[in-house]
Design a protein around this motif. Sequence first.
Motif, PDB file in Angstrom:
ATOM      1  N   UNK A   1      -3.950   1.472  17.347  1.00  0.00           N
ATOM      2  CA  UNK A   1      -4.021   0.764  16.070  1.00  0.00           C
ATOM      3  C   UNK A   1      -5.036  -0.370  16.199  1.00  0.00           C
ATOM      4  N   UNK A   2      -6.123  -0.241  15.442  1.00  0.00           N
ATOM      5  CA  UNK A   2      -7.238  -1.188  15.595  1.00  0.00           C
ATOM      6  C   UNK A   2      -7.515  -1.974  14.312  1.00  0.00           C
ATOM      7  N   UNK A   3      -6.633  -1.830  13.347  1.00  0.00           N
ATOM      8  CA  UNK A   3      -6.824  -2.554  12.082  1.00  0.00           C
ATOM      9  C   UNK A   3      -5.458  -3.025  11.602  1.00  0.00           C
TER      10      UNK A   3
ATOM     11  N   UNK B   1      -4.201  -3.044   8.809  1.00  0.00           N
ATOM     12  CA  UNK B   1      -3.527  -2.190   7.816  1.00  0.00           C
ATOM     13  C   UNK B   1      -3.003  -0.887   8.427  1.00  0.00           C
ATOM     14  N   UNK B   2      -3.050  -0.795   9.753  1.00  0.00           N
ATOM     15  CA  UNK B   2      -2.510   0.388  10.424  1.00  0.00           C
ATOM     16  C   UNK B   2      -1.003   0.295  10.647  1.00  0.00           C
TER      17      UNK B   2
ATOM     18  N   UNK C   1       2.940  -1.989   9.549  1.00  0.00           N
ATOM     19  CA  UNK C   1       3.629  -2.918   8.667  1.00  0.00           C
ATOM     20  C   UNK C   1       4.664  -3.672   9.489  1.00  0.00           C
TER      21      UNK C   1
ATOM     22  N   UNK D   1       4.543   2.320  11.385  1.00  0.00           N
ATOM     23  CA  UNK D   1       3.128   2.677  11.371  1.00  0.00           C
ATOM     24  C   UNK D   1       2.787   3.139   9.955  1.00  0.00           C
ATOM     25  N   UNK D   2       1.664   2.686   9.439  1.00  0.00           N
ATOM     26  CA  UNK D   2       1.302   3.052   8.078  1.00  0.00           C
ATOM     27  C   UNK D   2       0.465   4.327   8.075  1.00  0.00           C
TER      28      UNK D   2
END
Lengths: 165, 137
Positions: free
Chosen positions: B23-25, B27-28, B30, B36-37
């Motif tokens: 996960x590098x952002x 928004x990836x 919550x 995980x989105x």
Amino acid sequence: MTPLCASNVKANLFASHRNLGVSNDADALEEKVVDLQEKFMQSITLGSHYWETLSSLTKAEAESAAGNWDGYDARPIDRVSCLRAIQFSKLLPMSVPTPEIHIDTDGEVRFEWYRGPCQVFSVAVRGDGELAYAGLFGANKAYGTEYLGDELPNVLLDNIYRVYA
Amino acid sequence: MPEEFILQLPSAVGPNESLARYLTHSNHYNLQTRSVRPTAFEPPSDLRLSVFRINGLDIEHVWKIGQVNVIGAMSRPRTLYGIGKIKASAVSHVHLDIDPDNVPPRHACLVGWPEQKSRRMSIAQELAASASLILRS
């Protein structure tokens, strides 16, 4: 007279309807509608939903102005999709919760209503007006394609409400 | 690449193998729902979603792989927020395939994505729903 005939559940004072009339009265009526919409947008109560959406869109646009903004070679935001997204946001009834705005890896703007991993509905807005949508509601799922018009397609509205059912 | 990372893995990915999507952002994932989105599992334009096979690794090695092979390979500085961890069986459940290309070691790609964007969005939602969030502390 389409705006006056719109069903209450879809009511959105900011939605722009095509003026199909050709008379002077039709033009005058359109001017009054635009005038009213501008007044509504200044309202804290009526305009908040629209301004929150615009604010989220502006923020998302700034974050993804350059390519590879996610670290996985995502494309920069598609400006045409962005304009369409503003148009789409005007169709959202005030009764629905304000969506989160994300930019997809292909640069398209996405509206997302997210309550959890199994209660989520997303709409991606393409520059040509295509609306790709997908939702997960517990064990049920839905996906498909609609097109941007004068009104929010019923299937999208129904699925937004399913997230909060 | 340290030797322990190049531990021999079977060439085929077993259904119980764990895969990590880095996960590098922001928004990836919550934080409120600790989930995980779906955006974390959206495939790039080449429709090859990058993951790593993490069976047999402790969490420190998982972070090292992410730092070296994911963050280190990016053209500009990024933050490694964590991983979305899924079982390989969840991938076959949504009718995708796993290509264990092993370049770099332990790397694999989720392939076989449909052309229709709405279907890809739906698959990403299902993968995210089956993933567990592990944040880097």
